[in-house]
Design a protein around this motif. Structure first.
Motif, short mmCIF file in Angstrom:
data_model
loop_
_atom_site.label_atom_id
_atom_site.label_comp_id
_atom_site.label_asym_id
_atom_site.label_seq_id
_atom_site.Cartn_x
_atom_site.Cartn_y
_atom_site.Cartn_z
N UNK A 1 -14.19 7.22 -2.31
CA UNK A 1 -15.81 6.60 -2.37
C UNK A 1 -15.66 5.65 -1.21
N UNK A 2 -14.61 4.76 -1.09
CA UNK A 2 -14.70 3.99 0.25
C UNK A 2 -14.95 4.29 1.32
N UNK A 3 -14.29 5.52 1.63
CA UNK A 3 -14.53 6.58 3.04
C UNK A 3 -16.06 6.90 3.05
N UNK A 4 -16.46 7.37 1.78
CA UNK A 4 -17.87 7.96 1.91
C UNK A 4 -18.72 6.93 2.40
N UNK A 5 -18.74 5.77 1.60
CA UNK A 5 -19.65 4.56 1.68
C UNK A 5 -19.52 3.74 3.30
N UNK A 6 -18.17 3.87 3.65
CA UNK A 6 -18.02 3.23 4.96
C UNK A 6 -18.55 4.00 5.87
N UNK A 7 -18.19 5.32 5.65
CA UNK A 7 -19.08 6.42 6.90
C UNK A 7 -20.55 6.34 6.88
N UNK A 8 -21.24 6.20 5.78
CA UNK A 8 -22.48 5.87 5.69
C UNK A 8 -23.12 4.56 6.46
N UNK B 1 -14.83 0.66 11.45
CA UNK B 1 -13.86 1.58 12.13
C UNK B 1 -12.49 1.26 11.68
N UNK B 2 -12.15 0.04 11.82
CA UNK B 2 -10.84 -0.34 11.24
C UNK B 2 -10.48 -0.12 9.66
N UNK B 3 -11.77 -0.56 8.82
CA UNK B 3 -11.78 -0.15 7.48
C UNK B 3 -11.51 1.34 7.38
N UNK B 4 -12.38 2.16 7.96
CA UNK B 4 -12.01 3.59 7.69
C UNK B 4 -10.45 3.89 7.89
N UNK C 1 -27.33 -6.45 2.15
CA UNK C 1 -26.58 -7.12 1.22
C UNK C 1 -26.37 -6.04 0.13
N UNK C 2 -27.12 -5.07 -0.52
CA UNK C 2 -26.85 -4.15 -1.24
C UNK C 2 -25.67 -3.25 -0.67
N UNK C 3 -25.61 -2.87 0.62
CA UNK C 3 -24.36 -2.16 1.05
C UNK C 3 -23.16 -3.29 1.08
N UNK C 4 -23.09 -4.32 1.16
CA UNK C 4 -22.08 -5.18 1.00
C UNK C 4 -21.72 -5.18 -0.45
N UNK C 5 -22.62 -5.27 -1.45
CA UNK C 5 -22.32 -5.23 -2.65
C UNK C 5 -21.75 -4.03 -3.33
N UNK C 6 -22.24 -2.89 -2.71
CA UNK C 6 -21.54 -1.39 -3.12
C UNK C 6 -19.95 -1.62 -2.56
N UNK D 1 -17.97 -4.22 -2.09
CA UNK D 1 -17.29 -4.99 -3.01
C UNK D 1 -17.12 -4.48 -4.31
N UNK D 2 -18.05 -3.36 -4.87
CA UNK D 2 -17.89 -3.10 -6.20
C UNK D 2 -16.84 -1.94 -6.21
N UNK D 3 -16.65 -1.35 -4.88
CA UNK D 3 -15.68 -0.36 -4.89
C UNK D 3 -14.23 -0.84 -4.27
N UNK D 4 -14.07 -1.88 -3.42
CA UNK D 4 -13.10 -2.40 -2.81
C UNK D 4 -12.26 -3.49 -3.98
N UNK D 5 -12.89 -4.08 -4.73
CA UNK D 5 -12.22 -4.93 -6.01
C UNK D 5 -11.44 -4.06 -6.87
#
Length: 195
Positions: free
Chosen positions: A16-23, A41-44, A147-152, A154-158
């Motif tokens: 899910x992190x990969x999908x949201x980071x690519x988007x 890019x580093x996150x992916x 900010x919604x992108x950041x919240x998503x 955070x909700x997946x990363x935590x």
């Protein structure tokens, strides 16, 4: 390994992190925001390595994913503060573009329900800056979309951080290692060296 084990959950969260980071990467490319492009890019890469570590039972990769996740959470908090103009930060600064271009968030002009005042088609070719169109109103302002992108994220990363901590704490302290004689030895077996 059970169906709902910590490893399976972390694999799901990494996907899910990969999908949201690519988007997010796509929209940062559209807005020419160079700092988020590099960090995404580093996150992916780090999520892929963390995913590899979870699948291959490599604790070191999972620890690397843990360390990166802490940085990633900090980055998303920073970007949220930037778009909310908190802590002396301003969304109109050149921090995200690294001062290279005058572009801003892609969502600024293309957000949901945005109505813009276009330039006349005949006079557009004579203008020096194609960004002379103005956005009259949007259903949702661009900073809230960012900010919604950041919240998503955070909700997946935590939860990913919590599951990764659990996996690291429950895994064996020493991984199988490889010696130069071409054989694997396990920590429970005594190592025999022939010199």
């Amino acid at each position: 390994m059970g169906c709902c084990s910590a490893r399976c959950m972390l694999i799901l969260l990494c996907c899910v992190q990969l999908i949201t980071a690519l988007e997010r990467q796509v929209f940062d490319f559209l807005g020419y925001q160079w700092a988020p492009i590099m960090i995404n890019f580093f996150h992916i890469i780090m999520v892929i390595l963390g995913l590899f570590g979870v699948i291959q039972y490599r604790t070191r990769y999972v620890v690397m994913y843990l360390l990166w996740t802490m940085l990633w959470v900090g980055w998303n908090v920073f970007v949220s503060c930037l778009y909310l103009d908190l802590g002396g930060l301003s969304k109109d600064s050149d921090i995200l573009t690294l001062g290279v271009s005058s572009h801003r968030s892609w969502w600024r002009d293309n957000g949901p329900g945005c109505e813009s005042e276009s330039l006349p088609s005949a006079g557009w070719q004579n203008q020096q800056n194609p960004e002379l169109s103005t956005v009259l109103s949007c259903w949702l302002e661009y900073q809230y979309i960012e900010i919604l992108h950041c919240i998503v994220q955070l909700l997946v990363s935590l939860p990913g951080f919590v599951y990764a901590c659990y996996i690291v704490s429950t895994s064996s302290d020493e991984e199988d290692s490889f010696n130069f004689f071409g054989e694997f030895h396990h920590p429970s077996k005594p190592s025999q060296l022939f010199f």
